[in-house]
Design a protein around this motif. Structure first.
Motif, PDB file in Angstrom:
ATOM      1  N   HIS A  71       0.830  -1.204   0.000  1.00 42.48           N
ATOM      2  CA  HIS A  71       0.000   0.000   0.000  1.00 42.48           C
ATOM      3  C   HIS A  71       0.862   1.249   0.000  1.00 42.48           C
ATOM      4  N   GLY A  73       0.943   5.126   1.688  1.00 44.01           N
ATOM      5  CA  GLY A  73       0.398   5.921   2.779  1.00 44.01           C
ATOM      6  C   GLY A  73       0.518   7.406   2.480  1.00 44.01           C
ATOM      7  N   ASP A  98     -11.730  -0.110   4.677  1.00 47.80           N
ATOM      8  CA  ASP A  98     -11.271  -1.465   4.982  1.00 47.80           C
ATOM      9  C   ASP A  98     -10.880  -1.586   6.444  1.00 47.80           C
ATOM     10  N   SER A 108      -4.503   5.718  11.360  1.00 47.98           N
ATOM     11  CA  SER A 108      -4.708   5.500   9.938  1.00 47.98           C
ATOM     12  C   SER A 108      -6.093   5.000   9.577  1.00 47.98           C
ATOM     13  N   TYR A 110      -7.847   2.960   6.196  1.00 49.50           N
ATOM     14  CA  TYR A 110      -7.466   2.167   5.031  1.00 49.50           C
ATOM     15  C   TYR A 110      -8.663   2.008   4.108  1.00 49.50           C
ATOM     16  N   ARG A 112      -9.649   1.336  -0.497  1.00 53.64           N
ATOM     17  CA  ARG A 112      -9.173   0.871  -1.803  1.00 53.64           C
ATOM     18  C   ARG A 112      -9.520   1.899  -2.873  1.00 53.64           C
ATOM     19  N   GLU A 118      -4.610  -0.728  -2.237  1.00 50.32           N
ATOM     20  CA  GLU A 118      -4.832  -0.252  -0.881  1.00 50.32           C
ATOM     21  C   GLU A 118      -4.169   1.099  -0.671  1.00 50.32           C
ATOM     22  N   GLU A 120      -3.573   4.093   2.385  1.00 45.66           N
ATOM     23  CA  GLU A 120      -3.631   4.466   3.797  1.00 45.66           C
ATOM     24  C   GLU A 120      -3.630   5.985   3.877  1.00 45.66           C
ATOM     25  N   TYR A 122      -3.373   8.926   6.774  1.00 51.34           N
ATOM     26  CA  TYR A 122      -2.986   8.928   8.182  1.00 51.34           C
ATOM     27  C   TYR A 122      -2.552  10.299   8.667  1.00 51.34           C
TER      28      TYR A 122
END
Length: 146
Positions: A71, A73, A98, A108, A110, A112, A118, A120, A122
């Protein structure tokens, strides 16, 4: 404010990958996680710009994971209020979450993207000084309630 925070890769051989990102790319190893099965690296801007997770030499997917990108971030602000506002924006857009996690050093959400990658989103916890302490690296991931 939205900025790229980190990228996470699944790798076959952690030592080989750490050597590449350390010796060739020029990142510094911050620490190891998961009993030596993962390593965090940084260029110094944040607690980690790269996380490498070893999945081993087994051919094909390993434990449901694939080699390569896990993923990306994105840091979206500096407070839980910014994360709450982002969660509200995600919900208004009709996008499913998710998960939501408290990683001690960061909190965070999450989700899609339309192709299933994916993402993130945060914020860092300003009370954790990642430059002076590394105890957060082994802290258990906790559910995040906003």
């Amino acid at each position: 404010m939205t900025e790229l925070g980190h990228v996470v890769f699944y790798v076959r051989n952690l030592g080989r990958s750490v050597a590449f990102y350390r010796d060739v790319v020029g990142l510094n190893v911050v620490g190891e996680l998961f009993g030596g099965r993962a390593a965090m690296l940084t260029g110094g801007r944040t607690h980690h710009e790269l996380l490498l997770i070893e999945i081993g030499d087994a051919p094909g997917p390993s434990r449901g994971r694939r080699l390569g990108l896990y993923h990306v971030g994105w840091k979206i602000g500096d407070s839980l209020d910014a994360l709450r506002a982002t969660k509200e924006r995600i919900e208004r857009a009709g996008v499913a979450l998710d998960g939501a996690s408290d990683h001690t050093v960061s909190q965070s959400l999450y989700l899609r993207d339309p192709d299933g990658n994916e993402v993130e989103l945060y914020v860092d916890d300003p009370s954790v000084d990642w430059r002076r302490t590394d105890g957060w690296m082994e802290a258990a991931v906790k559910p995040l309630r906003l």
